[in-house]
Scaffold this motif. Structure first.
Motif, PDB file in Angstrom:
ATOM      1  N   ALA A   1       1.247  -3.021  11.172  1.00 54.41           N
ATOM      2  CA  ALA A   1       0.882  -4.084  10.229  1.00 54.41           C
ATOM      3  C   ALA A   1       0.002  -3.546   9.100  1.00 54.41           C
ATOM      4  O   ALA A   1       0.207  -3.871   7.920  1.00 54.41           O
ATOM      5  N   LYS A   2      -0.955  -2.715   9.449  1.00 51.86           N
ATOM      6  CA  LYS A   2      -1.865  -2.167   8.446  1.00 51.86           C
ATOM      7  C   LYS A   2      -1.113  -1.272   7.462  1.00 51.86           C
ATOM      8  O   LYS A   2      -1.315  -1.352   6.244  1.00 51.86           O
ATOM      9  N   ASN A   3      -0.246  -0.430   7.976  1.00 48.76           N
ATOM     10  CA  ASN A   3       0.540   0.447   7.108  1.00 48.76           C
ATOM     11  C   ASN A   3       1.487  -0.346   6.222  1.00 48.76           C
ATOM     12  O   ASN A   3       1.685  -0.012   5.047  1.00 48.76           O
ATOM     13  N   ALA A   4       2.085  -1.409   6.778  1.00 46.21           N
ATOM     14  CA  ALA A   4       2.997  -2.247   5.996  1.00 46.21           C
ATOM     15  C   ALA A   4       2.242  -2.958   4.869  1.00 46.21           C
ATOM     16  O   ALA A   4       2.743  -3.053   3.735  1.00 46.21           O
ATOM     17  N   ALA A   5       1.064  -3.479   5.171  1.00 44.73           N
ATOM     18  CA  ALA A   5       0.267  -4.183   4.157  1.00 44.73           C
ATOM     19  C   ALA A   5      -0.127  -3.244   3.016  1.00 44.73           C
ATOM     20  O   ALA A   5      -0.065  -3.612   1.830  1.00 44.73           O
ATOM     21  N   LYS A   6      -0.537  -2.016   3.351  1.00 44.68           N
ATOM     22  CA  LYS A   6      -0.901  -1.043   2.315  1.00 44.68           C
ATOM     23  C   LYS A   6       0.311  -0.686   1.456  1.00 44.68           C
ATOM     24  O   LYS A   6       0.207  -0.552   0.232  1.00 44.68           O
ATOM     25  N   THR A   7       1.465  -0.532   2.108  1.00 47.83           N
ATOM     26  CA  THR A   7       2.692  -0.209   1.371  1.00 47.83           C
ATOM     27  C   THR A   7       3.058  -1.339   0.417  1.00 47.83           C
ATOM     28  O   THR A   7       3.493  -1.098  -0.715  1.00 47.83           O
ATOM     29  N   LEU A   8       2.871  -2.580   0.862  1.00 50.04           N
ATOM     30  CA  LEU A   8       3.163  -3.748   0.027  1.00 50.04           C
ATOM     31  C   LEU A   8       2.295  -3.747  -1.232  1.00 50.04           C
ATOM     32  O   LEU A   8       2.783  -4.001  -2.344  1.00 50.04           O
ATOM     33  N   VAL A   9       1.011  -3.469  -1.080  1.00 51.59           N
ATOM     34  CA  VAL A   9       0.102  -3.438  -2.231  1.00 51.59           C
ATOM     35  C   VAL A   9       0.481  -2.300  -3.179  1.00 51.59           C
ATOM     36  O   VAL A   9       0.496  -2.472  -4.411  1.00 51.59           O
ATOM     37  N   MET A  10       0.800  -1.125  -2.631  1.00 51.72           N
ATOM     38  CA  MET A  10       1.237   0.009  -3.460  1.00 51.72           C
ATOM     39  C   MET A  10       2.464  -0.371  -4.281  1.00 51.72           C
ATOM     40  O   MET A  10       2.544  -0.088  -5.487  1.00 51.72           O
ATOM     41  N   MET A  11       3.425  -1.021  -3.617  1.00 51.78           N
ATOM     42  CA  MET A  11       4.635  -1.439  -4.313  1.00 51.78           C
ATOM     43  C   MET A  11       4.303  -2.420  -5.435  1.00 51.78           C
ATOM     44  O   MET A  11       4.827  -2.321  -6.550  1.00 51.78           O
TER      45      MET A  11
END
Length: 607
Positions: free
Chosen positions: A246-256
């Motif tokens: 979840a944490k990695n997915a959330a960070k990836t979402l913000v980067m995108m």
């Protein structure tokens, strides 16, 4: 041969214990799951300008405030989907959120919309990529559909090879595209600052535009929102991330979100400043690159990376569609085959289904991106709206610590996405009306599948309090076509498993019936032969009637009825075409008999 070809195309099978190695880190996940959203930069600005061009060049300055409006919506969606990722870390995105908080039908509407949208993702991305290729090489225009189909087949095979392998291939084109557009934007702005791009190429912001209407501006805004398609993909594919997922997915979402915002606003601004107008034979990005760099190496680098990411953006659909199909299948709304992992630990049935469906769509629309984008965008804004509304219900119902800011973020997202959805239906109804037809049909199919699985479960469920009836005996019926080793082997097996054995022979005339009875008495007098005459040369009907008669009598005595079908197996597969397949047809027919067991005794030939 087929097995060798399969190994060559998708690689060796992976053990189930290797599943952890197929998870994605943030950088690879950004490439796989953000390629759709990032690639929409290549056509989002163009969609705005296409609408404004109906008024004229003077109206192009409106692209700037419209881009800012799209940016506000992007921020709201990023904040909302970040909360969805943490609240529902097992994936499923809008489907799971809507089903959990709004009910089954809203969930199925969201799920059905996303399934169709991922098919459209592949079709739109590949079609747009083909447009970029044909813009650089106009001679390829007549082969648009063929090129698009070949690209879909390539991406399908790439995904069948596994998540990490496709991510390794995709990472380079995605980051090269980002690099190319960042260079384009920076150099374009540098030329503006240096005065190399005069301000006379565009109309000043605020210029009065005769004939402009709110309806047209809303339509342009809705078209620009096509740049936001794919934002939800990360929330659907959280299980594909390495831990903490979840944490990695959330960070990836913000980067995108940050990258998408910069690229979209930058391209829109440069298109406005350089006075770029949409052309049927050349994309806006192509014109912009030509203006800034000329038709040199940098131009072809930008066009090449744009074409690559537009094509490979389809991979977002290939990553998210199988996982969404898995969630629906887990809830018994889609066939169970979508629960099965393939040789490379991916959900290969979902991947193949998506590839075939997108190819059909490309053929149906003849690869015309403009015809697909409105339907594509409206398909994603339905689950956008439902997921935001579902999160509002969740916060109001659960009231966790710090829930009010989260509620406000989802409320803002719901209002904006619902507004955009309404704008789409009002301004582009002629292009999106089919959504109102196929979505109810899809939801109906989901319910029928679920109803079937419930009925099957009810019938297969064992009652521990009920003692099953004891079987008293077994009547075995063996259809025979003559006296052969195949029949001999089948009769021996029938006598081993049955209490009563009957051989059945169907003759087409009385003479052949009498000859068979005479031969049988000499060969196997220990097995009763029942002969039937079929004057119309039909084998199945007489045998079926006999089986019905025996089955009704056996049921009274609590006997089972088994039809044992002799069948020889040729050494080579093509030899089957040299023999009639009456045993296969008989088996298929008898399988639907209510209380009859059908079995085959194979006799393998060696020559």
């Amino acid at each position: 041969m087929f097995s060798s070809l399969k190994r060559f195309l998708i690689g060796r099978p992976l053990k189930s214990t290797e599943l952890g190695e197929q998870k994605l880190g943030k950088l690879k996940a950004l490439a796989v799951l953000s390629s759709d959203a990032l690639s929409s930069v290549a056509y989002g600005t163009e969609q705005i300008l296409l609408v404004l061009s109906t008024i004229g060049f003077i109206a192009f300055w409106y692209s700037i405030p419209i881009a800012i409006g799209v940016l506000v919506l992007l921020v709201a969606l990023i904040l909302s989907y970040r909360q969805i990722i943490y609240s529902y870390p097992h994936g499923g995105g809008a489907y799971v959120v809507s089903k959990t908080n709004l009910g089954v039908n809203p969930g199925l509407i969201a799920g059905g919309s996303l399934l169709v949208d991922y098919i459209l993702t592949v079709a739109v991305s590949v079609s747009a990529g083909t447009d970029a290729i044909t813009s650089a090489f106009p001679a390829l225009h007549p082969y648009t559909v063929g090129i698009a189909i070949a690209l879909v087949v390539f991406i399908t095979i790439l995904n069948l090879r596994g998540v990490t392998e496709s991510a390794s291939v995709l990472a380079y084109p995605v980051y090269l595209f980002v690099l190319a557009l960042v260079i384009l934007i920076i150099v374009g702005i540098f030329r503006i600052i240096n005065g190399q791009a005069p301000s006379t190429l565009h109309t000043p912001i605020g210029t009065a535009v005769p004939g402009i209407t709110l309806f047209l501006l809303l339509r342009a805004f809705a078209s620009g929102c096509s740049a936001l398609t794919g934002v939800e993909a990360i929330s659907n594919a959280v299980p594909n991330f390495k831990e903490p997922a979840a944490k990695n997915a959330a960070k990836t979402l913000v980067m995108m979100g940050v990258i998408l915002a910069f690229l979209f606003v930058g391209v829109t601004f440069l298109a406005y400043w350089y006075g770029i107008a949409p052309k049927a034979e050349e994309t806006v990005v192509s014109q912009l690159a030509s203006e800034v760099f000329g038709r040199g190496v940098m131009y072809y680098f930008i066009q090449g990376t744009t074409a690559l990411i537009l094509v490979l953006a389809a991979n977002t659909g290939f990553s998210a569609f199988p996982l969404l199909a898995y969630n629906l299948a887990s809830d018994k709304y889609m066939p169970r085959m979508y629960l099965i992992r393939g040789d490379r630990l991916g959900y290969s049935n979902g991947i193949i289904t998506l590839g075939l469906a997108s190819i059909l769509l490309i053929i149906a629309f003849k690869g015309q991106t403009e015809q697909l984008i409105p339907l594509y965008a409206v398909g994603v804004f339905i689950p956008f709206t439902l997921s935001q509304t579902g999160m509002i219900v969740k916060w109001v119902r659960e009231k966790p610590a710090g829930w009010i800011p989260k509620l406000l973020a989802n409320l803002l997202g719901a209002i904006i996405t619902l507004t955009v959805l309404c704008i789409f239906f009002i301004t582009k109804f002629a292009q999106v009306w089919s959504v109102l037809v196929f979505l109810p049909i899809i939801v109906f199919i989901f319910h029928q599948i679920h109803k079937h699985y419930d009925a099957v479960a009810e019938q297969l469920r064992v009652n521990p309090n009920k003692i099953p009836d004891k079987i008293e005996g077994n009547v075995v019926i063996v259809p025979v076509a003559g006296i052969t080793k195949v029949v001999e082997q089948s009769l021996n097996y029938a006598q081993a498993i049955g209490d009563y054995v009957l051989a059945v022979y169907v003759a087409f005339d009385r003479e052949s019936m009498l000859r068979m009875e005479e031969k049988w008495k000499r060969w196997r007098p220990d097995v009763r032969l029942v002969t039937l005459i079929s004057y119309y040369r039909d084998l199945i009907t007489p045998i079926s009637k006999l089986v019905d008669t025996i089955e009704s009598k056996a049921e009274e005595r609590n006997y089972t009825v088994t039809v044992l079908i002799p069948q020889f197996i040729p050494k080579k597969g093509w030899h089957n075409f040299l023999h009639n397949q009456s045993s296969v047809l008989l088996r298929l027919y008898l399988l639907y008999k209510k209380n009859v067991i059908v079995s085959t005794v194979p006799y393998r030939l060696h020559k």
